[in-house]
Design a protein around this motif. Structure first.
Motif, short mmCIF file in Angstrom:
data_model
loop_
_atom_site.label_atom_id
_atom_site.label_comp_id
_atom_site.label_asym_id
_atom_site.label_seq_id
_atom_site.Cartn_x
_atom_site.Cartn_y
_atom_site.Cartn_z
N ARG A 13 0.79 -1.20 0.05
CA ARG A 13 0.18 -0.02 -0.20
C ARG A 13 0.90 0.91 0.14
N ASN A 14 2.07 1.31 0.65
CA ASN A 14 3.08 2.24 0.65
C ASN A 14 4.15 2.40 -0.33
N GLY A 15 3.48 1.58 -1.80
CA GLY A 15 4.54 1.70 -2.75
C GLY A 15 5.68 0.57 -2.98
N THR A 16 5.74 -0.11 -2.11
CA THR A 16 7.16 -1.35 -1.89
C THR A 16 6.45 -2.61 -2.78
N ARG A 17 7.29 -2.99 -3.64
CA ARG A 17 6.65 -4.18 -4.37
C ARG A 17 7.80 -5.39 -3.87
N ILE A 18 7.18 -6.24 -3.58
CA ILE A 18 7.74 -7.41 -2.93
C ILE A 18 7.91 -8.75 -3.74
N ILE A 19 8.85 -9.56 -3.95
CA ILE A 19 9.08 -10.48 -4.49
C ILE A 19 9.89 -11.69 -3.62
N ASN A 20 9.21 -12.70 -3.29
CA ASN A 20 9.73 -13.73 -2.43
C ASN A 20 10.23 -14.82 -3.26
N PHE A 21 11.61 -15.05 -3.21
CA PHE A 21 11.96 -16.61 -3.72
C PHE A 21 12.11 -17.56 -2.64
N PHE A 22 12.11 -18.86 -2.82
CA PHE A 22 12.42 -19.94 -1.99
C PHE A 22 13.31 -20.77 -3.20
N LEU A 23 14.64 -20.81 -2.63
CA LEU A 23 15.44 -21.74 -3.57
C LEU A 23 15.20 -23.10 -3.07
N HIS A 24 14.66 -23.94 -4.05
CA HIS A 24 14.43 -25.25 -3.80
C HIS A 24 15.50 -26.34 -4.17
N LEU A 25 16.45 -26.72 -3.02
CA LEU A 25 17.24 -27.48 -3.36
C LEU A 25 16.81 -29.09 -3.17
N SER A 26 17.09 -29.89 -4.05
CA SER A 26 16.63 -31.14 -3.62
C SER A 26 17.65 -31.96 -2.53
N GLU A 27 17.06 -32.90 -2.01
CA GLU A 27 17.56 -33.66 -0.83
C GLU A 27 19.24 -34.19 -1.29
N GLU A 28 19.12 -34.82 -2.76
CA GLU A 28 20.38 -35.38 -3.35
C GLU A 28 21.39 -34.11 -3.49
N GLU A 29 21.06 -33.05 -4.04
CA GLU A 29 21.89 -31.97 -4.32
C GLU A 29 22.53 -31.51 -2.97
N GLN A 30 21.77 -31.23 -1.83
CA GLN A 30 22.10 -30.76 -0.71
C GLN A 30 23.15 -31.68 -0.34
N ARG A 31 23.20 -33.19 -0.36
CA ARG A 31 23.97 -34.11 0.17
C ARG A 31 25.24 -33.76 -0.46
N PRO A 78 3.97 -11.91 -4.13
CA PRO A 78 4.19 -13.57 -4.58
C PRO A 78 5.50 -14.27 -4.39
N TRP A 79 4.97 -15.80 -3.85
CA TRP A 79 6.53 -16.49 -3.72
C TRP A 79 6.73 -17.40 -5.02
N TYR A 80 7.90 -17.17 -5.30
CA TYR A 80 8.46 -18.06 -6.47
C TYR A 80 9.39 -19.10 -6.10
N VAL A 81 8.91 -20.37 -6.36
CA VAL A 81 9.65 -21.67 -5.93
C VAL A 81 10.67 -21.83 -6.99
N VAL A 82 11.78 -21.57 -6.90
CA VAL A 82 12.92 -21.88 -7.92
C VAL A 82 13.67 -23.00 -7.83
N PRO A 83 13.88 -23.94 -8.84
CA PRO A 83 14.67 -25.16 -8.55
C PRO A 83 16.02 -24.73 -8.52
N ALA A 84 16.73 -24.88 -7.49
CA ALA A 84 18.27 -24.38 -7.31
C ALA A 84 19.29 -25.49 -7.37
N ASP A 85 19.07 -26.63 -7.73
CA ASP A 85 20.24 -27.39 -8.06
C ASP A 85 21.10 -26.99 -8.81
N ASP A 86 20.75 -26.28 -9.95
CA ASP A 86 21.80 -25.92 -10.98
C ASP A 86 21.67 -24.28 -10.70
N LYS A 87 22.64 -24.01 -10.10
CA LYS A 87 22.89 -22.34 -9.58
C LYS A 87 22.78 -21.35 -10.74
N LYS A 88 23.29 -21.63 -11.69
CA LYS A 88 23.35 -20.73 -13.00
C LYS A 88 21.89 -20.56 -13.43
#
Length: 135
Positions: A13-31, A78-88
C-alpha cells in the motif's frame, strides 16, 4: 504467518513491491554440496554437524515450507519456488522474474510542467545568490 501477510500488504500500500524467492534444493543436491564442503578445505568452515542432524527432518521441513509459502503468497507479494540444484539456471530464473517485475511497474521519468520548471529556476537563482557557483 498472518503477520507476514499484514506487513507485506502494508508495504504494498505504501509503494513497495515484494518478490519472495524460495530456492528449492533437492535432498540429493544438498548431500552433494555437504560432501563438497568437507572435501574442499576452503569450504570446511561451512560444515556443521547441526546441518547433518537437521537432514533427518527433511520431510517435515518440506511440509513446513509448503504451508508457509501457501499461507503467505499473495498477488501483492508472490512467492516463486525456484529449482536451485543448478545455480546458474536458478540465477537466470530469478533475474527474469525481477526483470518482468520491473517492466510491470511501467516506470518513467516524471514530466516537467511549467510550474516545476519555474520552481527549479527559483532554486537555481537562490543557489547563485549564495555564491555556490552552479552554472
Amino acid at each position: 504467518m498472518s503477520a507476514i501477510v499484514d506487513l507485506e500488504s502494508h508495504l504494498y500500500r505504501n509503494g513497495t513491491r515484494i518478490i519472495n524467492f524460495f530456492l528449492h534444493l533437492s535432498e540429493e543436491e544438498q548431500r552433494k554440496r555437504f560432501l563438497d564442503r568437507i572435501d574442499k578445505p576452503e569450504k570446511n568452515w561451512k560444515s556443521s554437524l547441526a546441518d547433518i542432524e537437521e537432514r533427518k527432518y527433511w520431510k517435515q521441513y518440506m511440509q513446513a515450507y509448503e504451508a508457509c509459502l501457501s499461507a503467505t503468497s499473495t498477488k501483492k507479494a508472490p512467492w516463486y519456488v525456484v529449482p536451485a540444484d543448478d545455480k546458474k539456471n536458478a540465477r537466470l530464473i530469478i533475474s527474469q522474474i525481477i526483470l518482468d517485475t520491473f517492466k510491470s511497474l511501467k516506470m518513467r521519468y516524471p514530466e516537467m510542467d511549467a510550474k516545476r520548471q519555474q520552481e527549479l529556476l527559483s532554486i537555481r537563482q537562490w543557489l547563485m545568490k549564495e555564491g555556490l557557483g552552479y552554472n
